[in-house]
Design a protein around this motif. Structure first.
Motif, PDB file in Angstrom:
ATOM      1  N   VAL A  44       0.851  -1.188   0.000  1.00  0.00           N
ATOM      2  CA  VAL A  44       0.000   0.000   0.000  1.00  0.00           C
ATOM      3  C   VAL A  44       0.888   1.240   0.000  1.00  0.00           C
ATOM      4  CG1 VAL A  44      -1.712   1.325   1.311  1.00  0.00           C
ATOM      5  CG2 VAL A  44      -1.880  -1.170   1.190  1.00  0.00           C
ATOM      6  N   LEU A  46       1.343   4.987   0.834  1.00  0.00           N
ATOM      7  CA  LEU A  46       0.785   5.892   1.824  1.00  0.00           C
ATOM      8  C   LEU A  46       1.340   7.291   1.599  1.00  0.00           C
ATOM      9  CD1 LEU A  46      -0.999   6.136   4.314  1.00  0.00           C
ATOM     10  CD2 LEU A  46       0.948   5.418   5.691  1.00  0.00           C
ATOM     11  N   TYR A  85       3.947  -1.085   3.607  1.00  0.00           N
ATOM     12  CA  TYR A  85       3.630   0.260   3.127  1.00  0.00           C
ATOM     13  C   TYR A  85       4.858   0.919   2.520  1.00  0.00           C
ATOM     14  CZ  TYR A  85      -0.547  -0.285   5.973  1.00  0.00           C
ATOM     15  OH  TYR A  85      -1.716  -0.748   6.493  1.00  0.00           O
ATOM     16  N   ILE A 110       7.525  -0.677   6.781  1.00  0.00           N
ATOM     17  CA  ILE A 110       7.250   0.587   6.103  1.00  0.00           C
ATOM     18  C   ILE A 110       8.528   1.022   5.403  1.00  0.00           C
ATOM     19  CG2 ILE A 110       6.597   3.023   6.280  1.00  0.00           C
ATOM     20  CD1 ILE A 110       5.023   2.373   8.785  1.00  0.00           C
TER      21      ILE A 110
END
Length: 129
Positions: A44, A46, A85, A110
């Motif tokens: 994803v 972000l 992310y 992340i």
């Protein structure tokens, strides 16, 4: 007595190293590296810029959560911590601050796109409006 002291030291050392935290990955990446990471459809993107910046151009399917909004922390808490992310902003400053704010939320992975959308655009990578 020595055995008891040994057990106490082992216990304290095991408590100071949190296995969940040790598994977490927070890594700076370039725009090109981020693009490669994003080839995995489960990743994803972000985007922590303002809604206006996002609307001016963003990475396809990026989720926009403005770091300057009063509900930033609440929105970040709602995200799936097991998802990978790629976080970014315009140039890397705000996303670096956002990453620091959420490091202890339990996210597993992340990637921070250090050069932000400026580097993304410099590399002529796709931008949606």
């Amino acid at each position: 007595m020595k055995r008891l002291l040994f057990l106490i030291v082992v216990f304290l050392l095991s408590c100071s190293s949190t296995p969940e935290r040790d598994k977490n990955v927070f890594e700076n990446v370039s725009a090109k590296q981020a693009q490669t990471i994003m080839e995995d459809s489960s990743v994803v993107v972000l985007d922590v810029r303002t809604a206006n910046e996002y609307n001016d151009g963003h990475i396809k399917d990026a989720l926009n959560i403005d770091i300057k909004s009063e509900n930033f922390m609440d929105e970040m808490q709602k995200l799936d911590k097991d998802t990978t992310y790629v976080m970014h902003c315009r140039s890397g400053g705000r996303s670096a601050m956002a990453l620091e704010k959420v490091k202890d939320f339990g996210f597993k992975k992340i990637y921070h796109m250090d050069g932000g959308m400026l580097e993304w655009a410099e590399n002529n990578l796709p931008i949606e409006k």
